[in-house]
Write a protein that holds these residues in place. Structure first.
Motif, PDB file in Angstrom:
ATOM      1  N   THR A  90       0.851  -1.191   0.000  1.00 12.94           N
ATOM      2  CA  THR A  90       0.000   0.000   0.000  1.00 12.94           C
ATOM      3  C   THR A  90       0.882   1.234   0.000  1.00 12.94           C
ATOM      4  N   LEU A  91       0.267   2.376  -0.324  1.00 15.51           N
ATOM      5  CA  LEU A  91       1.007   3.636  -0.338  1.00 15.51           C
ATOM      6  C   LEU A  91       1.555   3.946   1.053  1.00 15.51           C
ATOM      7  N   GLY A  92       0.761   3.710   2.092  1.00 14.70           N
ATOM      8  CA  GLY A  92       1.230   3.973   3.447  1.00 14.70           C
ATOM      9  C   GLY A  92       2.454   3.152   3.792  1.00 14.70           C
ATOM     10  N   GLN A  93       2.450   1.857   3.430  1.00 17.30           N
ATOM     11  CA  GLN A  93       3.606   1.011   3.680  1.00 17.30           C
ATOM     12  C   GLN A  93       4.815   1.485   2.886  1.00 17.30           C
ATOM     13  N   GLY A  94       4.578   1.915   1.659  1.00 16.17           N
ATOM     14  CA  GLY A  94       5.689   2.390   0.826  1.00 16.17           C
ATOM     15  C   GLY A  94       6.370   3.606   1.424  1.00 16.17           C
ATOM     16  N   LYS A  95       5.576   4.545   1.926  1.00 17.61           N
ATOM     17  CA  LYS A  95       6.159   5.744   2.529  1.00 17.61           C
ATOM     18  C   LYS A  95       6.905   5.404   3.814  1.00 17.61           C
ATOM     19  N   LEU A  96       6.351   4.505   4.622  1.00 14.89           N
ATOM     20  CA  LEU A  96       7.033   4.099   5.850  1.00 14.89           C
ATOM     21  C   LEU A  96       8.379   3.459   5.546  1.00 14.89           C
ATOM     22  N   LEU A  97       8.397   2.552   4.584  1.00 11.44           N
ATOM     23  CA  LEU A  97       9.649   1.884   4.217  1.00 11.44           C
ATOM     24  C   LEU A  97      10.654   2.877   3.658  1.00 11.44           C
ATOM     25  N   ASP A  98      10.202   3.736   2.769  1.00 11.52           N
ATOM     26  CA  ASP A  98      11.093   4.712   2.148  1.00 11.52           C
ATOM     27  C   ASP A  98      11.700   5.645   3.199  1.00 11.52           C
ATOM     28  N   ASP A  99      10.880   6.154   4.100  1.00 13.47           N
ATOM     29  CA  ASP A  99      11.375   7.047   5.155  1.00 13.47           C
ATOM     30  C   ASP A  99      12.386   6.333   6.050  1.00 13.47           C
TER      31      ASP A  99
END
Length: 308
Positions: free
Chosen positions: A145-154
């Motif tokens: 999901t987009l939320g997971q992607g942002k968490l991982l990227d950060d």
């Protein structure tokens, strides 16, 4: 600045039934209609000029529609190159088996079929990634999901090890539909046949046992259309997000083709050009060297017999 690495896709075979819901899915395929940005030149420059040895390492995500061949391509990468593939499902099962803190938290959730929160899934993944600081890796199954992607990227950027490559495997919806429509399986053994390129010797029967072949329950156009809609709903925002991170060192590339064999050379070209520290596995080199030696010996024997 954008470069689309693509090969032509074969059209839908004449006479195949395509339900209305798939026509809507095809028409709404933003991923297949728009090129996603990737500059091989920029990837090499970011690796060479940012002064961080870590940037020479493959830290990779791969996305693809259901049936696009993502699993096949990932397996070929891991088999040939010194890349470690991390499956979130395997990592989660390992935590549970080892009774770690994360494992104890998630065991009950998994047992009852509940959903594991994004922050816990991030801990599951990053607990292993922390040990691969100077390794090439490919992450499978996360983010979804987009939320997971942002968490991982950060998380990765905070540790100075940002994602270096995101690959989107784009196979036309019609081609995938053709694959599943022509696919038959021998359920007891798992042997899979395809009427287009791997048909059984006797129509409808398994080659080895002679038992009837069947269709998988999800191998039909309606179920495929629903899976496709879910893919677009969850993955399109992820691809758009990673496209926006190009200037921060994360390159996004879309590879087009009808088969994994068409897409594989494109994928290899990107990795070999952008990641000079990536090496082939020694056992793979030995197998190739042995094959070359056997071939050379056979050619030499043929030449000798011809001269004689």
């Amino acid at each position: 600045m954008s470069v689309l690495l693509a090969s032509s896709s074969s059209p839908l075979r004449h006479g195949r039934y395509v339900p209305a819901v798939l026509h809507r899915a095809f028409g709404g395929s933003s991923t297949s209609q728009k090129a996603l940005p990737f500059s091989l030149r920029n990837a090499r420059e970011s690796i060479a000029e940012d002064g961080k040895p870590e940037s020479r390492f493959v830290r990779m995500l791969m996305f693809g529609k259901p049936g696009a061949g993502k699993g096949t391509l990932s397996a070929r990468l891991v088999k040939k190159y010194d890349i470690m593939s991390l499956s979130t499902g395997d990592l989660l099962r390992q935590h549970i088996a080892e009774r770690t803190e994360i494992g104890q938290i998630t065991e009950g959730i998994v047992a009852t079929g509940g959903l594991i929160s994004d922050d816990i899934m991030l801990r599951v993944v990053t607990s292993r990634l922390e040990l691969l600081h100077n390794k090439h890796w490919l992450l499978d199954g996360f983010p979804r999901t987009l939320g997971q992607g942002k968490l991982l990227d950060d998380h990765l950027r905070q540790r100075g090890t940002p994602l270096s490559l995101v690959v989107n495997i784009d196979v036309a919806d019609e081609i995938i539909l053709g694959r599943i429509s022509d696919r038959w399986v021998h359920l007891p053994s798992g042997r899979v046949y395809n009427l287009s390129y791997n048909p059984p010797k006797v129509a409808g029967l398994d080659d080895e046992t002679g038992e009837p072949l069947t269709k998988r329950p999800d191998d039909n156009p309606e179920i495929f259309a629903r899976r496709l809609e879910k893919f677009y709903a969850s993955t399109s925002p992820l691809l758009s997000y990673f496209a926006s991170q190009a200037e921060n060192g994360t390159s996004l590339v879309t590879l087009k083709g009808a088969t994994s064999d068409e897409i594989w050379p494109q994928l290899e070209n990107i990795l070999n050009s952008a990641f000079p520290s990536l090496k082939e596995r020694q056992d793979h080199k030995r197998r190739n060297s042995l094959s070359d030696a056997v071939l050379a010996r056979a050619e030499a024997d043929t030449t000798t017999r011809s001269v004689a």
